[in-house]
Scaffold this motif. Structure first.
Motif, short mmCIF file in Angstrom:
data_model
loop_
_atom_site.label_atom_id
_atom_site.label_comp_id
_atom_site.label_asym_id
_atom_site.label_seq_id
_atom_site.Cartn_x
_atom_site.Cartn_y
_atom_site.Cartn_z
N ARG A 71 0.86 -1.18 0.00
CA ARG A 71 0.00 0.00 0.00
C ARG A 71 0.90 1.24 0.00
NH1 ARG A 71 -5.29 -1.71 1.44
NH2 ARG A 71 -5.28 -3.98 1.12
N PHE A 72 0.62 2.18 -0.88
CA PHE A 72 1.43 3.39 -1.00
C PHE A 72 0.58 4.63 -0.74
CE2 PHE A 72 3.68 0.37 -3.69
CZ PHE A 72 5.02 0.67 -3.48
N MET A 73 1.17 5.63 -0.13
CA MET A 73 0.63 6.98 -0.10
C MET A 73 1.79 7.93 -0.40
SD MET A 73 -2.33 7.56 2.79
CE MET A 73 -1.48 6.80 4.17
N LEU A 74 1.55 8.87 -1.29
CA LEU A 74 2.62 9.73 -1.79
C LEU A 74 2.38 11.19 -1.46
CD1 LEU A 74 2.86 8.27 -5.43
CD2 LEU A 74 4.09 7.49 -3.39
N VAL A 75 3.44 11.84 -1.02
CA VAL A 75 3.46 13.30 -0.92
C VAL A 75 4.67 13.73 -1.74
CG1 VAL A 75 3.49 15.32 0.59
CG2 VAL A 75 2.48 13.18 1.40
N CYS A 76 4.58 13.47 -3.03
CA CYS A 76 5.66 13.76 -3.96
C CYS A 76 5.10 13.60 -5.37
CB CYS A 76 6.84 12.81 -3.74
SG CYS A 76 6.43 11.07 -4.02
N GLU A 77 5.95 13.77 -6.37
CA GLU A 77 5.51 13.62 -7.75
C GLU A 77 5.18 12.15 -8.03
OE1 GLU A 77 4.87 15.71 -10.14
OE2 GLU A 77 5.34 17.45 -8.90
N PRO A 78 3.96 11.86 -8.48
CA PRO A 78 3.59 10.46 -8.74
C PRO A 78 4.39 9.82 -9.86
CG PRO A 78 1.87 11.95 -9.50
CD PRO A 78 2.83 12.78 -8.71
N ASP A 79 4.95 10.63 -10.77
CA ASP A 79 5.74 10.08 -11.87
C ASP A 79 6.93 9.29 -11.35
OD1 ASP A 79 4.03 11.20 -13.64
OD2 ASP A 79 5.34 12.84 -14.25
N TRP A 80 7.51 9.76 -10.24
CA TRP A 80 8.65 9.04 -9.67
C TRP A 80 8.23 7.64 -9.25
CZ3 TRP A 80 9.68 8.92 -3.92
CH2 TRP A 80 10.75 8.06 -3.64
N CYS A 81 7.11 7.53 -8.57
CA CYS A 81 6.63 6.23 -8.12
C CYS A 81 6.37 5.31 -9.30
CB CYS A 81 5.36 6.39 -7.29
SG CYS A 81 4.80 4.87 -6.49
N GLN A 82 5.84 5.88 -10.38
CA GLN A 82 5.58 5.08 -11.57
C GLN A 82 6.88 4.54 -12.15
OE1 GLN A 82 2.54 4.25 -12.63
NE2 GLN A 82 3.45 2.96 -14.24
N ARG A 83 7.89 5.39 -12.25
CA ARG A 83 9.19 4.94 -12.76
C ARG A 83 9.83 3.92 -11.82
NH1 ARG A 83 9.66 10.47 -13.99
NH2 ARG A 83 11.02 10.85 -12.19
N TYR A 84 9.65 4.13 -10.54
CA TYR A 84 10.16 3.21 -9.52
C TYR A 84 9.59 1.81 -9.72
CZ TYR A 84 10.66 1.36 -4.70
OH TYR A 84 10.94 0.60 -3.59
N LEU A 85 8.28 1.73 -9.93
CA LEU A 85 7.62 0.44 -10.10
C LEU A 85 7.98 -0.19 -11.44
CD1 LEU A 85 4.11 1.32 -8.63
CD2 LEU A 85 5.95 0.07 -7.52
N GLU A 86 8.00 0.62 -12.49
CA GLU A 86 8.32 0.09 -13.82
C GLU A 86 9.73 -0.46 -13.88
OE1 GLU A 86 7.59 3.37 -16.39
OE2 GLU A 86 5.41 3.04 -16.48
N ALA A 87 10.65 0.14 -13.12
CA ALA A 87 12.05 -0.31 -13.13
C ALA A 87 12.29 -1.48 -12.18
CB ALA A 87 12.96 0.86 -12.76
N GLY A 88 11.24 -1.94 -11.49
CA GLY A 88 11.40 -3.06 -10.57
C GLY A 88 12.23 -2.72 -9.35
N CYS A 89 12.19 -1.46 -8.93
CA CYS A 89 13.02 -1.02 -7.81
C CYS A 89 12.61 -1.64 -6.48
CB CYS A 89 12.98 0.51 -7.69
SG CYS A 89 13.76 1.38 -9.07
N PHE A 90 11.36 -2.03 -6.37
CA PHE A 90 10.84 -2.54 -5.10
C PHE A 90 11.69 -3.70 -4.58
CE2 PHE A 90 8.09 -5.28 -2.56
CZ PHE A 90 7.56 -4.38 -1.66
N ALA A 91 12.08 -4.59 -5.49
CA ALA A 91 12.83 -5.78 -5.08
C ALA A 91 14.27 -5.49 -4.68
CB ALA A 91 12.81 -6.81 -6.21
#
Length: 259
Positions: A71-91
């Motif tokens: 679960r995510f909540m953002l107080v920042c630019e959502p584009d960063w989170c999108q790039r984070y997820l697309e790049a597989g950064c979570f793992a």
């Protein structure tokens, strides 16, 4: 009105006479909030009251790379989170790895990151408003594998590395804990409603969590062993898990059972 945190040093922010009271009031309002929109607004207010400019709050299950459990909540630019997820950064996120095994709030700069994947994750964060970051984990205690991390960011390099972090972390920890508890309560409500979990189901899950066999459960409930097994099978289907062990683990993660 408080000064813009972008123009203040951390020591100035935490030295404000009403600093602790403001954070405590926001945390109390989070505990009473009824919907995510309200909590997000309070998170934003809390981030600025702490002296930060940006934040990401993420709640996840330890040792589980399944994003559907996050679960995510953002107080920042959502584009960063999108790039984070697309790049597989979570793992490969070293900040999440820290939160999974530690509870102490720290400046992110104090965490050594030597592998290239981890450095790439941090570089992406620094490019998107987290030139300086503070990591504030929140745990539910022993037996719970759901973890939360409140990551606070500033565009000022070294902002969280200076004097004042000691008092800052007290307020940040309070905010992170209330956010974690609110998410856990929401997940619990969602699971009860979606899966239609009953008190009888919870009793079965409690027995499984304690390691009791179907034979023992049947004896305690004065029913047949086959009846217990059938009830577990139906409950596993409702919860979307393959076996009763994972059903009990899910109940603990969601706060339905105390670990």
């Amino acid at each position: 009105m408080p000064a813009n945190p972008e123009t203040q040093a951390l020591t100035q922010v935490v030295a404000a006479a009403d600093y602790t009271e403001r954070i405590a009031t926001i945390a109390e309002r989070i505990a009473e909030a009824r919907d995510q929109a309200t909590v997000h607004a309070l998170l934003t207010e809390g981030v600025h009251a702490l002296g930060a400019e940006h934040a990401v709050f993420v709640s996840f299950i330890r040792d589980n790379a399944d994003l559907s459990a996050c679960r995510f909540m953002l107080v920042c630019e959502p584009d960063w989170c999108q790039r984070y997820l697309e790049a597989g950064c979570f793992a490969h996120d070293p900040w999440l790895a820290y939160a999974a095994h530690h509870s102490e709030p720290i400046p992110a700069s104090s965490l050594p990151v030597l592998d290239a994947e981890g450095q790439r994750v941090i570089a992406l964060a620094m490019q998107n408003g987290f030139a300086s970051a503070a990591l504030v984990p929140a745990h539910s205690g022993a037996g719970h594998s759901r973890i939360s991390l409140l990551c606070l960011g500033s565009t000022q390099p070294g902002f969280f590395d200076r004097e004042g972090f000691g008092r800052f972390r007290l307020g940040a920890r309070l905010l992170a804990a209330e956010l974690h508890d609110w998410w856990l309560a929401r997940i619990r409500r969602e699971l009860i409603v979606k899966a239609r979990i009953t008190q009888a189901d919870l009793e079965l899950l409690r027995h499984e969590h304690l390691g009791h066999s179907s034979k023992r459960i049947a004896a305690e409930l004065n029913v047949s062993k086959s009846s217990i097994n059938s009830r577990f099978q139906r409950m596993n289907m409702k919860l979307g898990v393959p076996n009763r062990r994972l059903a009990a683990r899910l109940a603990v993660e969601c706060g339905l059972l105390i670990g």
